[in-house]
Scaffold this active site. Structure first.
Site, PDB file in Angstrom:
ATOM      1  N   CYS A   1       0.874  -1.173   0.000  1.00 45.62           N
ATOM      2  CA  CYS A   1       0.000   0.000   0.000  1.00 45.62           C
ATOM      3  C   CYS A   1       0.913   1.225   0.000  1.00 45.62           C
ATOM      4  O   CYS A   1       2.036   1.164  -0.486  1.00 45.62           O
ATOM      5  CB  CYS A   1      -0.966  -0.012   1.188  1.00 45.62           C
ATOM      6  N   ALA A   2       0.452   2.334   0.552  1.00 46.74           N
ATOM      7  CA  ALA A   2       1.250   3.562   0.493  1.00 46.74           C
ATOM      8  C   ALA A   2       2.551   3.455   1.286  1.00 46.74           C
ATOM      9  O   ALA A   2       3.562   4.060   0.918  1.00 46.74           O
ATOM     10  CB  ALA A   2       0.431   4.738   1.013  1.00 46.74           C
TER      11      ALA A   2
END
Length: 469
Positions: free
Chosen positions: A28-29
């Site tokens: 993810c980020a």
């Protein structure tokens, strides 16, 4: 040139139980997410001590390793190239996950793909708001003071509003792509959602325009557009992907190329206007109404509860669903009061990191870890602080939650809102609604959360030290 991760990856692979123990890799980020054959083979302490790793933990059947924004992309790509995992591994990994995990992961993937466009729109909207707001630099706006930039401001306004106006199309494209359909079909159904021949959804809702009603097999259907229909776009994107895959499996090859996309768009359009659209509007209105009810009837207590628990939600990974809710809230009301709440909740955890750093002022390792974690906080990323410091030692986490509640109270009292979403902390000031001295109150709310978190953590740490003695 990309950094050389070969040595780090060799240590990481050994620490998670070897190459054969890794099923699938994604990110993810800020987090590298690994699906393992046997989670018990992973040595969390050894992984956590690796250079570049800022934290590690298990969520359900998934091992999540914190690297931070930017670096996690490079590590994930390098690890994929090293292990050469394919689509079959993805399917196996997804089957092992629980339904809620798969749902949250899929929503996260949809918005992760389009987040750059959302951030661009939000920052541009904040910039044009800054240029046209009176009272920030005297009794005139910047555009009034410098008329020569009015043309540039007009262009910025068009760019920001254009992205948000067509956001359902972008979401439908990303959702179709994520759920296995051809992205071009998602783009097509998104274009239908905002077709200029349909009555604008906001005009119809306000009573300023009457929608045309047609009959489909005796069922009356109103031809109203889906501007702001973020939840509807997610649902129709999934539907398009499912239909596209279905027709590609069932139709003979000789007619598949022509009939599959035609039938997919036709049936998706029918479902959009008859079932998915009405249900999605009801669901979106329910979510927005629930949030507004919380703000109106729970008042300051509702804000404080949200500010206290929001970062606990980040720990579970469920915070990725907020993007759809914020988009729906912004589309329905023109303002997003959740964004500053999430920002002060994040800053409360940042304050806890500062407090823990002050407790161990002479420990160079702790200082390095805390400075790195707090720097991430300033740019809206809390995972290094949460998993590297606060959750690990527990009392900073609780102090940060109380600090988030304190900052949220100021958000309520000052009527602080945002004109966009997708960014918090320092970058978040660009999307603050300037009404009610918004920029000043944004700074005050964050300083309140920061100092409260630092003071409470420092005091709690002193008591804990005395208790140990």
């Amino acid at each position: 040139m990309r950094e050389d991760y070969s040595g780090h990856l060799a240590d990481l692979i050994a620490a998670v139980g070897g190459k054969e123990n890794i099923i699938y890799i994604t990110h993810c980020a800020t987090r590298l997410r690994l699906s393992l054959q046997d989670n018990h083979k992973a040595n969390l302490e050894e992984i956590g001590n690796l250079e570049r790793v800022k934290g590690v933990f298990n969520v359900g059947d998934q091992l999540q390793i914190i690297y931070g924004a930017g670096r996690v992309n490079e590590v994930c790509q390098a690890l994929k190239e090293t292990l050469s995992l394919d689509e079959a591994n993805l399917q196996s990994s997804q089957q092992r996950q629980k339904p809620l995990q798969r749902f949250v992961k899929s929503i996260s993937d949809v918005f992760l793909e389009i987040m750059p466009s959302i951030l661009a729109a939000a920052l541009l909207m904040g910039l044009t708001s800054l240029l046209t707001t009176k009272g920030l630099f005297g009794d005139r706006s910047i555009v009034e003071m410098y008329p020569q930039i009015s043309g540039l401001n007009r262009l910025i306004a068009i760019a920001s509003s254009g992205i948000f106006a067509l956001l359902p199309m972008v979401v439908a494209w990303s959702a179709t792509r994520r759920y296995g359909g051809r992205p071009a079909l998602g783009l097509a159904i998104g274009a239908i959602m905002v077709h200029p021949g349909l009555v604008d959804a906001f005009s119809a809702a306000s009573g300023n325009a009457a929608a045309e009603t047609i009959s489909i097999f005796g069922l009356p259907v109103e031809l109203v557009g889906f501007q702001g229909g973020i939840i509807i776009a997610l649902m129709i994107g999934y539907t398009v992907a499912w239909l596209d895959q279905y027709f590609n499996r069932k139709l003979p090859d000789i007619i598949k190329f022509v009939l599959s996309p035609m039938l997919t768009i036709l049936l998706s359009s029918l479902l959009l206007f008859t079932i998915i659209g009405p249900f999605g509007r009801l669901l979106g209105s329910g979510i927005t109404g629930g949030l507004l009810w919380m703000a109106e009837y729970l008042g300051i207590f509702g804000y404080m509860i949200f500010g206290a628990v929001q970062q606990l939600i980040v720990i579970t990974g469920l915070h990725h669903t907020f993007g759809a809710i914020e988009g729906q809230l912004l589309a329905s009301t023109g303002r997003d009061f959740l964004n500053p709440l999430m920002s002060v909740a994040l800053m409360g955890q940042g304050g806890a990191v500062v407090g823990y750093m002050l407790l161990h002022f002479n420990d160079k390792k702790v200082q390095t870890l805390c400075v790195s974690a707090f720097t991430s906080i300033l740019f809206g990323i809390s995972e290094p602080a949460l998993f590297g410091v606060n959750l690990k030692y527990r009392f900073p986490l609780m102090a940060g939650c109380v600090a988030g509640a304190a900052g949220a109270a100021w958000v309520y009292l000052s009527k602080l809102t945002a004109v966009g979403y997708g960014t918090t902390a320092l970058p978040g000031i660009t999307i603050v609604d300037p009404a009610n001295h918004g920029h000043v109150n944004y700074v005050v709310a964050h300083l309140l959360a920061l100092t409260t978190g630092a003071i409470l953590t420092y005091i709690a740490g002193k008591f804990a030290t005395r208790a140990e003695c």
